[in-house]
Motif scaffolding. Structure first.
Motif, PDB file in Angstrom:
ATOM      1  N   ILE A   3     -13.737   5.937   6.455  1.00  0.00           N
ATOM      2  CA  ILE A   3     -14.305   5.203   5.338  1.00  0.00           C
ATOM      3  C   ILE A   3     -13.339   5.251   4.163  1.00  0.00           C
ATOM      4  O   ILE A   3     -12.520   6.169   4.046  1.00  0.00           O
ATOM      5  CB  ILE A   3     -15.674   5.767   4.908  1.00  0.00           C
ATOM      6  N   ALA A   4     -13.443   4.230   3.305  1.00  0.00           N
ATOM      7  CA  ALA A   4     -12.579   4.159   2.136  1.00  0.00           C
ATOM      8  C   ALA A   4     -13.319   3.452   1.009  1.00  0.00           C
ATOM      9  O   ALA A   4     -14.232   2.663   1.253  1.00  0.00           O
ATOM     10  CB  ALA A   4     -11.302   3.389   2.480  1.00  0.00           C
ATOM     11  N   MET A   5     -12.921   3.729  -0.219  1.00  0.00           N
ATOM     12  CA  MET A   5     -13.493   3.082  -1.398  1.00  0.00           C
ATOM     13  C   MET A   5     -12.377   2.843  -2.392  1.00  0.00           C
ATOM     14  O   MET A   5     -11.589   3.751  -2.684  1.00  0.00           O
ATOM     15  CB  MET A   5     -14.575   3.982  -2.018  1.00  0.00           C
ATOM     16  N   TYR A   6     -12.292   1.601  -2.901  1.00  0.00           N
ATOM     17  CA  TYR A   6     -11.236   1.209  -3.830  1.00  0.00           C
ATOM     18  C   TYR A   6     -11.838   0.577  -5.072  1.00  0.00           C
ATOM     19  O   TYR A   6     -12.818  -0.155  -4.990  1.00  0.00           O
ATOM     20  CB  TYR A   6     -10.283   0.205  -3.168  1.00  0.00           C
ATOM     21  N   PHE A   7     -11.190   0.830  -6.224  1.00  0.00           N
ATOM     22  CA  PHE A   7     -11.622   0.269  -7.494  1.00  0.00           C
ATOM     23  C   PHE A   7     -10.459  -0.451  -8.151  1.00  0.00           C
ATOM     24  O   PHE A   7      -9.337   0.070  -8.204  1.00  0.00           O
ATOM     25  CB  PHE A   7     -12.127   1.367  -8.433  1.00  0.00           C
ATOM     26  N   GLU A   8     -10.746  -1.621  -8.698  1.00  0.00           N
ATOM     27  CA  GLU A   8      -9.729  -2.380  -9.421  1.00  0.00           C
ATOM     28  C   GLU A   8      -9.358  -1.649 -10.708  1.00  0.00           C
ATOM     29  O   GLU A   8     -10.223  -1.112 -11.402  1.00  0.00           O
ATOM     30  CB  GLU A   8     -10.267  -3.762  -9.757  1.00  0.00           C
ATOM     31  N   GLN A  67      -7.024   1.235  -6.772  1.00  0.00           N
ATOM     32  CA  GLN A  67      -6.851   2.640  -6.416  1.00  0.00           C
ATOM     33  C   GLN A  67      -8.081   3.107  -5.668  1.00  0.00           C
ATOM     34  O   GLN A  67      -9.206   2.712  -6.002  1.00  0.00           O
ATOM     35  CB  GLN A  67      -6.658   3.496  -7.664  1.00  0.00           C
ATOM     36  N   GLY A  68      -7.843   3.923  -4.664  1.00  0.00           N
ATOM     37  CA  GLY A  68      -8.980   4.389  -3.903  1.00  0.00           C
ATOM     38  C   GLY A  68      -8.701   5.677  -3.156  1.00  0.00           C
ATOM     39  O   GLY A  68      -7.651   6.300  -3.322  1.00  0.00           O
ATOM     40  N   VAL A  69      -9.668   6.027  -2.344  1.00  0.00           N
ATOM     41  CA  VAL A  69      -9.583   7.210  -1.494  1.00  0.00           C
ATOM     42  C   VAL A  69     -10.115   6.855  -0.120  1.00  0.00           C
ATOM     43  O   VAL A  69     -10.901   5.929   0.045  1.00  0.00           O
ATOM     44  CB  VAL A  69     -10.368   8.403  -2.081  1.00  0.00           C
ATOM     45  N   TRP A  70      -9.652   7.612   0.877  1.00  0.00           N
ATOM     46  CA  TRP A  70     -10.124   7.399   2.245  1.00  0.00           C
ATOM     47  C   TRP A  70     -10.179   8.727   2.976  1.00  0.00           C
ATOM     48  O   TRP A  70      -9.585   9.715   2.553  1.00  0.00           O
ATOM     49  CB  TRP A  70      -9.241   6.390   2.973  1.00  0.00           C
ATOM     50  N   THR A  71     -10.907   8.714   4.062  1.00  0.00           N
ATOM     51  CA  THR A  71     -10.964   9.851   4.966  1.00  0.00           C
ATOM     52  C   THR A  71     -11.269   9.314   6.352  1.00  0.00           C
ATOM     53  O   THR A  71     -11.540   8.123   6.514  1.00  0.00           O
ATOM     54  CB  THR A  71     -12.014  10.903   4.517  1.00  0.00           C
ATOM     55  N   TYR A  72     -11.202  10.156   7.343  1.00  0.00           N
ATOM     56  CA  TYR A  72     -11.486   9.724   8.712  1.00  0.00           C
ATOM     57  C   TYR A  72     -12.442  10.713   9.373  1.00  0.00           C
ATOM     58  O   TYR A  72     -12.657  11.823   8.876  1.00  0.00           O
ATOM     59  CB  TYR A  72     -10.195   9.576   9.527  1.00  0.00           C
ATOM     60  N   VAL A 105       0.842  -1.190   0.000  1.00  0.00           N
ATOM     61  CA  VAL A 105       0.000   0.000   0.000  1.00  0.00           C
ATOM     62  C   VAL A 105       0.882   1.246   0.000  1.00  0.00           C
ATOM     63  O   VAL A 105       1.913   1.284   0.673  1.00  0.00           O
ATOM     64  CB  VAL A 105      -0.987  -0.003   1.192  1.00  0.00           C
ATOM     65  N   THR A 106       0.511   2.233  -0.812  1.00  0.00           N
ATOM     66  CA  THR A 106       1.189   3.531  -0.820  1.00  0.00           C
ATOM     67  C   THR A 106       0.130   4.622  -0.854  1.00  0.00           C
ATOM     68  O   THR A 106      -0.961   4.439  -1.396  1.00  0.00           O
ATOM     69  CB  THR A 106       2.112   3.705  -2.047  1.00  0.00           C
ATOM     70  N   GLY A 107       0.458   5.725  -0.263  1.00  0.00           N
ATOM     71  CA  GLY A 107      -0.464   6.859  -0.257  1.00  0.00           C
ATOM     72  C   GLY A 107       0.249   8.092   0.238  1.00  0.00           C
ATOM     73  O   GLY A 107       1.431   8.052   0.571  1.00  0.00           O
ATOM     74  N   SER A 108      -0.476   9.179   0.278  1.00  0.00           N
ATOM     75  CA  SER A 108       0.062  10.438   0.795  1.00  0.00           C
ATOM     76  C   SER A 108      -0.634  10.772   2.097  1.00  0.00           C
ATOM     77  O   SER A 108      -1.827  10.544   2.239  1.00  0.00           O
ATOM     78  CB  SER A 108      -0.176  11.576  -0.193  1.00  0.00           C
ATOM     79  N   ASN A 109       0.119  11.336   3.021  1.00  0.00           N
ATOM     80  CA  ASN A 109      -0.487  11.791   4.263  1.00  0.00           C
ATOM     81  C   ASN A 109      -1.440  12.939   3.977  1.00  0.00           C
ATOM     82  O   ASN A 109      -1.424  13.528   2.895  1.00  0.00           O
ATOM     83  CB  ASN A 109       0.584  12.212   5.265  1.00  0.00           C
ATOM     84  N   GLU A 144     -11.800  17.007   6.646  1.00  0.00           N
ATOM     85  CA  GLU A 144     -12.415  17.675   5.510  1.00  0.00           C
ATOM     86  C   GLU A 144     -11.651  17.367   4.229  1.00  0.00           C
ATOM     87  O   GLU A 144     -11.848  18.011   3.206  1.00  0.00           O
ATOM     88  CB  GLU A 144     -12.450  19.183   5.752  1.00  0.00           C
ATOM     89  N   LYS A 145     -10.767  16.356   4.285  1.00  0.00           N
ATOM     90  CA  LYS A 145      -9.936  16.004   3.135  1.00  0.00           C
ATOM     91  C   LYS A 145     -10.163  14.556   2.730  1.00  0.00           C
ATOM     92  O   LYS A 145     -10.582  13.733   3.527  1.00  0.00           O
ATOM     93  CB  LYS A 145      -8.464  16.208   3.464  1.00  0.00           C
ATOM     94  N   VAL A 146      -9.833  14.274   1.481  1.00  0.00           N
ATOM     95  CA  VAL A 146      -9.854  12.925   0.928  1.00  0.00           C
ATOM     96  C   VAL A 146      -8.431  12.604   0.486  1.00  0.00           C
ATOM     97  O   VAL A 146      -7.772  13.421  -0.165  1.00  0.00           O
ATOM     98  CB  VAL A 146     -10.825  12.851  -0.273  1.00  0.00           C
ATOM     99  N   ILE A 147      -7.946  11.423   0.866  1.00  0.00           N
ATOM    100  CA  ILE A 147      -6.563  11.035   0.606  1.00  0.00           C
ATOM    101  C   ILE A 147      -6.536   9.841  -0.346  1.00  0.00           C
ATOM    102  O   ILE A 147      -7.296   8.887  -0.170  1.00  0.00           O
ATOM    103  CB  ILE A 147      -5.832  10.707   1.927  1.00  0.00           C
TER     104      ILE A 147
END
Length: 132
Positions: free
Chosen positions: A102-107, A114-119, A29-33, A123-126
């Motif tokens: 919550i998070a959502m990923y697509f093949e 690839q997906g996005v998440w927030t907590y 897994v890789t992502g940006s803070n 107010e941001k999506v990562i």
């Protein structure tokens, strides 16, 4: 282009996508803070548990645990529901220490996700990527 050539081309496009479907397995897994100044890396393991997915992230020694629902295209519509072998998307609710998200990923065509998440309270999506 003949009908036969068109059908063959369509089959070649669909076969690779079908070969990768199913979000179960262990991924890098890789992502940006949140502030997008640093990239994070780790692993994520997705296990089918009946009609749901159990999702376990390990990032910088921290563990995050989630429960997911499957999703896929049925004809011309997108359908969410019980986890299955042909899911091409996964929606996950997760907890970490004192928060939730919550998070959502697509093949993707190459088999990555690839997906996005927030907590809670953000107010941001990562963005986040999973590769086998």
């Amino acid at each position: 282009m003949s009908i036969r050539a068109l059908l063959t081309a369509c089959a070649l496009i669909l076969v690779p996508a079908a070969a990768f479907a199913d979000p179960t397995g262990t991924f890098k897994v890789t992502g940006s803070n949140e502030d997008a100044t640093e990239e994070y890396t780790g692993t994520v393991k997705v296990v089918r548990t009946g009609q749901t997915y159990a999702v376990y992230w390990t990032i910088a020694g921290d563990e995050f645990v989630g429960t997911g629902l499957g999703a896929k295209f049925i004809g011309d519509r997108f359908e969410m529901g019980p986890a299955s072998d042909d899911d091409t998307a996964i929606s996950v609710g997760y907890v970490s220490k004192e928060n939730f998200g919550i998070a959502m990923y697509f093949e993707q065509p190459d088999g990555s996700w690839q997906g996005v998440w927030t907590y809670g309270g953000s107010e941001k999506v990562i963005a986040e990527n999973w590769t086998r």
